[in-house]
Design a protein around this motif. Structure first.
Motif, PDB file in Angstrom:
ATOM      1  N   ARG A   1      -5.408   4.991   6.047  1.00  0.00           N
ATOM      2  CA  ARG A   1      -6.755   4.554   5.671  1.00  0.00           C
ATOM      3  C   ARG A   1      -6.659   3.686   4.436  1.00  0.00           C
ATOM      4  O   ARG A   1      -5.899   4.004   3.499  1.00  0.00           O
ATOM      5  N   ASN A   2      -7.365   2.587   4.484  1.00  0.00           N
ATOM      6  CA  ASN A   2      -7.414   1.692   3.325  1.00  0.00           C
ATOM      7  C   ASN A   2      -8.449   2.245   2.353  1.00  0.00           C
ATOM      8  O   ASN A   2      -9.656   2.189   2.617  1.00  0.00           O
ATOM      9  N   THR A   3      -7.995   2.795   1.227  1.00  0.00           N
ATOM     10  CA  THR A   3      -8.913   3.384   0.245  1.00  0.00           C
ATOM     11  C   THR A   3      -9.165   2.411  -0.916  1.00  0.00           C
ATOM     12  O   THR A   3      -9.779   2.797  -1.909  1.00  0.00           O
TER      13      THR A   3
ATOM     14  N   SER B   1       0.528   5.887  -5.436  1.00  0.00           N
ATOM     15  CA  SER B   1       0.898   6.355  -6.775  1.00  0.00           C
ATOM     16  C   SER B   1       1.520   5.152  -7.481  1.00  0.00           C
ATOM     17  O   SER B   1       1.720   4.087  -6.870  1.00  0.00           O
ATOM     18  N   ASP B   2       1.894   5.332  -8.757  1.00  0.00           N
ATOM     19  CA  ASP B   2       2.576   4.238  -9.468  1.00  0.00           C
ATOM     20  C   ASP B   2       3.818   3.809  -8.679  1.00  0.00           C
ATOM     21  O   ASP B   2       4.109   2.616  -8.553  1.00  0.00           O
ATOM     22  N   ALA B   3       4.556   4.806  -8.136  1.00  0.00           N
ATOM     23  CA  ALA B   3       5.805   4.497  -7.418  1.00  0.00           C
ATOM     24  C   ALA B   3       5.531   3.685  -6.152  1.00  0.00           C
ATOM     25  O   ALA B   3       6.244   2.715  -5.861  1.00  0.00           O
ATOM     26  N   THR B   4       4.499   4.061  -5.390  1.00  0.00           N
ATOM     27  CA  THR B   4       4.235   3.301  -4.149  1.00  0.00           C
ATOM     28  C   THR B   4       3.656   1.925  -4.474  1.00  0.00           C
ATOM     29  O   THR B   4       3.997   0.942  -3.819  1.00  0.00           O
ATOM     30  N   ARG B   5       2.789   1.874  -5.528  1.00  0.00           N
ATOM     31  CA  ARG B   5       2.176   0.568  -5.866  1.00  0.00           C
ATOM     32  C   ARG B   5       3.211  -0.421  -6.402  1.00  0.00           C
ATOM     33  O   ARG B   5       3.043  -1.627  -6.264  1.00  0.00           O
ATOM     34  N   ALA B   6       4.313   0.105  -6.966  1.00  0.00           N
ATOM     35  CA  ALA B   6       5.384  -0.794  -7.432  1.00  0.00           C
ATOM     36  C   ALA B   6       6.065  -1.462  -6.235  1.00  0.00           C
ATOM     37  O   ALA B   6       6.607  -2.566  -6.342  1.00  0.00           O
ATOM     38  N   LEU B   7       6.040  -0.799  -5.078  1.00  0.00           N
ATOM     39  CA  LEU B   7       6.677  -1.341  -3.879  1.00  0.00           C
ATOM     40  C   LEU B   7       5.674  -2.076  -2.988  1.00  0.00           C
ATOM     41  O   LEU B   7       6.048  -2.979  -2.225  1.00  0.00           O
ATOM     42  N   TRP B   8       4.431  -1.655  -3.069  1.00  0.00           N
ATOM     43  CA  TRP B   8       3.400  -2.138  -2.134  1.00  0.00           C
ATOM     44  C   TRP B   8       2.052  -1.973  -2.841  1.00  0.00           C
ATOM     45  O   TRP B   8       1.612  -0.833  -3.052  1.00  0.00           O
ATOM     46  N   PRO B   9       1.405  -3.079  -3.227  1.00  0.00           N
ATOM     47  CA  PRO B   9       0.297  -2.985  -4.196  1.00  0.00           C
ATOM     48  C   PRO B   9      -1.061  -2.639  -3.568  1.00  0.00           C
ATOM     49  O   PRO B   9      -2.031  -3.384  -3.732  1.00  0.00           O
ATOM     50  N   HIS B  10      -1.119  -1.535  -2.838  1.00  0.00           N
ATOM     51  CA  HIS B  10      -2.380  -1.208  -2.161  1.00  0.00           C
ATOM     52  C   HIS B  10      -2.719   0.271  -2.313  1.00  0.00           C
ATOM     53  O   HIS B  10      -1.828   1.111  -2.424  1.00  0.00           O
ATOM     54  N   ALA B  11      -4.019   0.539  -2.251  1.00  0.00           N
ATOM     55  CA  ALA B  11      -4.496   1.934  -2.276  1.00  0.00           C
ATOM     56  C   ALA B  11      -4.627   2.414  -0.832  1.00  0.00           C
ATOM     57  O   ALA B  11      -5.171   1.707   0.022  1.00  0.00           O
ATOM     58  N   PHE B  12      -4.101   3.598  -0.568  1.00  0.00           N
ATOM     59  CA  PHE B  12      -4.111   4.087   0.817  1.00  0.00           C
ATOM     60  C   PHE B  12      -4.111   5.611   0.842  1.00  0.00           C
ATOM     61  O   PHE B  12      -3.746   6.270  -0.146  1.00  0.00           O
TER      62      PHE B  12
ATOM     63  N   VAL C   1      -0.981  -3.770  11.673  1.00  0.00           N
ATOM     64  CA  VAL C   1      -2.378  -3.355  11.643  1.00  0.00           C
ATOM     65  C   VAL C   1      -3.042  -3.950  10.408  1.00  0.00           C
ATOM     66  O   VAL C   1      -2.536  -3.781   9.294  1.00  0.00           O
ATOM     67  N   ARG C   2      -4.158  -4.668  10.613  1.00  0.00           N
ATOM     68  CA  ARG C   2      -4.905  -5.214   9.469  1.00  0.00           C
ATOM     69  C   ARG C   2      -6.109  -4.332   9.236  1.00  0.00           C
ATOM     70  O   ARG C   2      -6.930  -4.150  10.136  1.00  0.00           O
ATOM     71  N   LEU C   3      -6.205  -3.788   8.025  1.00  0.00           N
ATOM     72  CA  LEU C   3      -7.299  -2.862   7.733  1.00  0.00           C
ATOM     73  C   LEU C   3      -8.135  -3.376   6.568  1.00  0.00           C
ATOM     74  O   LEU C   3      -7.614  -3.625   5.475  1.00  0.00           O
ATOM     75  N   ALA C   4      -9.436  -3.507   6.803  1.00  0.00           N
ATOM     76  CA  ALA C   4     -10.383  -3.839   5.733  1.00  0.00           C
ATOM     77  C   ALA C   4     -10.618  -2.565   4.907  1.00  0.00           C
ATOM     78  O   ALA C   4     -10.302  -1.463   5.365  1.00  0.00           O
ATOM     79  N   PRO C   5     -11.148  -2.692   3.687  1.00  0.00           N
ATOM     80  CA  PRO C   5     -11.444  -1.498   2.893  1.00  0.00           C
ATOM     81  C   PRO C   5     -12.245  -0.474   3.699  1.00  0.00           C
ATOM     82  O   PRO C   5     -13.189  -0.837   4.399  1.00  0.00           O
ATOM     83  N   GLY C   6     -11.802   0.770   3.646  1.00  0.00           N
ATOM     84  CA  GLY C   6     -12.506   1.849   4.352  1.00  0.00           C
ATOM     85  C   GLY C   6     -12.068   2.043   5.787  1.00  0.00           C
ATOM     86  O   GLY C   6     -12.357   3.077   6.394  1.00  0.00           O
ATOM     87  N   GLU C   7     -11.348   1.058   6.359  1.00  0.00           N
ATOM     88  CA  GLU C   7     -10.936   1.194   7.758  1.00  0.00           C
ATOM     89  C   GLU C   7      -9.683   2.048   7.880  1.00  0.00           C
ATOM     90  O   GLU C   7      -8.882   2.138   6.948  1.00  0.00           O
TER      91      GLU C   7
ATOM     92  N   ASP D   1     -10.070  -1.830  -2.348  1.00  0.00           N
ATOM     93  CA  ASP D   1     -11.173  -2.777  -2.157  1.00  0.00           C
ATOM     94  C   ASP D   1     -10.698  -4.135  -1.636  1.00  0.00           C
ATOM     95  O   ASP D   1     -11.431  -5.112  -1.645  1.00  0.00           O
ATOM     96  N   GLN D   2      -9.413  -4.184  -1.196  1.00  0.00           N
ATOM     97  CA  GLN D   2      -8.853  -5.402  -0.602  1.00  0.00           C
ATOM     98  C   GLN D   2      -8.272  -5.056   0.764  1.00  0.00           C
ATOM     99  O   GLN D   2      -7.764  -3.941   0.937  1.00  0.00           O
ATOM    100  N   PRO D   3      -8.311  -5.991   1.721  1.00  0.00           N
ATOM    101  CA  PRO D   3      -7.673  -5.697   3.008  1.00  0.00           C
ATOM    102  C   PRO D   3      -6.158  -5.591   2.866  1.00  0.00           C
ATOM    103  O   PRO D   3      -5.590  -6.145   1.917  1.00  0.00           O
ATOM    104  N   PHE D   4      -5.508  -4.861   3.757  1.00  0.00           N
ATOM    105  CA  PHE D   4      -4.041  -4.867   3.792  1.00  0.00           C
ATOM    106  C   PHE D   4      -3.536  -4.874   5.224  1.00  0.00           C
ATOM    107  O   PHE D   4      -4.285  -4.605   6.171  1.00  0.00           O
ATOM    108  N   THR D   5      -2.260  -5.178   5.356  1.00  0.00           N
ATOM    109  CA  THR D   5      -1.580  -5.206   6.650  1.00  0.00           C
ATOM    110  C   THR D   5      -0.425  -4.219   6.578  1.00  0.00           C
ATOM    111  O   THR D   5       0.321  -4.217   5.596  1.00  0.00           O
ATOM    112  N   ALA D   6      -0.305  -3.380   7.593  1.00  0.00           N
ATOM    113  CA  ALA D   6       0.777  -2.384   7.572  1.00  0.00           C
ATOM    114  C   ALA D   6       1.435  -2.275   8.941  1.00  0.00           C
ATOM    115  O   ALA D   6       0.779  -2.397   9.975  1.00  0.00           O
ATOM    116  N   GLY D   7       2.740  -2.055   8.908  1.00  0.00           N
ATOM    117  CA  GLY D   7       3.484  -1.721  10.112  1.00  0.00           C
ATOM    118  C   GLY D   7       3.943  -0.274  10.008  1.00  0.00           C
ATOM    119  O   GLY D   7       3.690   0.388   8.999  1.00  0.00           O
ATOM    120  N   GLY D   8       4.648   0.210  11.013  1.00  0.00           N
ATOM    121  CA  GLY D   8       5.119   1.593  10.929  1.00  0.00           C
ATOM    122  C   GLY D   8       5.752   2.037  12.231  1.00  0.00           C
ATOM    123  O   GLY D   8       5.858   1.252  13.184  1.00  0.00           O
TER     124      GLY D   8
END
Ligand code: BG6
Length: 303
Positions: free
Chosen positions: A157-159, A127-138, A283-289, A161-168
């Motif tokens: 899930r990476n929704t 959402s706008d709030a999450t993208r302000a903290l972390w600029p990725h679609a998920f 975790v490194r996720l390509a788009p769609g992964e 068009d750019q790869p991202f890296t996430a911890g958790g």
């Protein structure tokens, strides 16, 4: 305006097993009571605040001083840590442990399984709030299956068009009779990052015993851990998938005192063992992964 709890119950309640109701401070929660266990899950943070198999005591520790406030994490139970573990790598003004634990999640599905277990799936999307903290679609989903065992599956899930890296992490707070009279098996020989000693790498000798503040990230550790609790005469078995790091945390007295939502003596009755993607285990996720981090809890009596 329709009552949001009534709307949730109309779409997702399972007669005799799963209902939505108003929890602390007016926040909605799912209450599950089936043939196997009882459990509670807040939509705020997708936070499991209780799990109790029939004929056992509560498995999860909840702070009596926990705050149930929009935008804040609940102390105890199982906070969902995502998309980074600990402080943000480059910007300390961003929330510790990411934003998932303090965001409002949606109910995606519920299901009564043939063997009497109940399943609840919650989702969080960018959402706008999450993208302000972390600029990725998920899309992040937590599926909770309540039976004699509690199964949590956190799938991201990476929704975009750019790869991202996430911890958790599934930052589980376990209820123990006396933290100085229990031992955790399953980490012997593993190396850990000692977060209280300049991130020095140390090696675990024998079971983990707690007699002071501890904050450790065990690396290369996909192992099943068992809490042997002599006071409560029970073992809690914690197994997991999709995680190579296990965090062990107890704040001890001084840190507990310093936290407004932690009772001064609360540290005596809890221990966090967290199925994590922490430190280098991101975790490194390509788009769609997608990636799933899961944790499973089982209790057995020893007395
Ligand atoms: C643990 C961290 O996972 O969580 C600790 O390793 C941290 O360093 C603890 O203190 C609690 O974090 P918070 O943000 O919930 O107070």
């Amino acid at each position: 305006m329709p009552d949001p709890i009534a709307v949730l119950n109309e779409r997702f309640a399972i007669a005799g097993q799963l209902q939505f109701c108003t929890g602390e401070n007016g926040l909605p929660k799912a209450r599950i009571d089936n043939a196997w266990a009882t459990a509670e899950v807040y939509l705020h943070g997708a936070h499991i605040t209780a799990f109790q198999p029939k004929s056992h005591g509560p498995v999860l520790w909840m702070s009596p001083l926990a705050q149930f406030q929009p935008g804040k994490a609940i102390r105890g139970g199982v906070p969902v840590i995502w998309p980074w573990f600990g402080p943000h790598a480059t910007d300390r003004s961003k929330p510790q442990h990411g934003f998932a634990r303090s965001a409002e999640w949606q109910v995606a599905a519920t299901e009564a399984l043939a063997d009497g277990r109940s399943r609840l799936q919650l989702v969080l999307t960018d959402s706008d709030a999450t993208r302000a903290l972390w600029p990725h679609a998920f899309e992040l989903s937590l599926t909770v299956t309540v039976g004699a065992e509690l199964v949590m599956e956190l799938t991201c899930r990476n929704t975009g068009d750019q790869p991202f890296t996430a911890g958790g992490a599934l930052h589980s707070y376990f209820a123990v009779g006396d933290v100085t009279q229990m031992a955790v098996e399953g980490l012997a020989g593993r190396e850990y990052i000692d977060q209280l000693d300049g991130n020095r790498i140390k090696q675990q000798a024998g079971p983990v015993e707690i007699s002071q503040e501890e904050d450790r990230i065990y690396i290369n550790s996909a192992d099943t851990c068992v809490i042997h609790d002599t006071v409560l005469a029970r073992d809690i078995q914690i197994s997991k998938t999709g995680s190579q790091t296990t965090v062990v945390w107890n704040p001890w007295q001084a840190k507990a005192r310093a936290m407004a939502d932690f009772a001064d003596d609360g540290y005596q009755h809890m221990l966090c063992i967290e199925a994590a993607n922490a430190a280098e285990d991101v975790v490194r996720l390509a788009p769609g992964e997608s990636h799933t981090l899961s944790q499973m809890l089982a209790v057995s009596k020893t007395g």
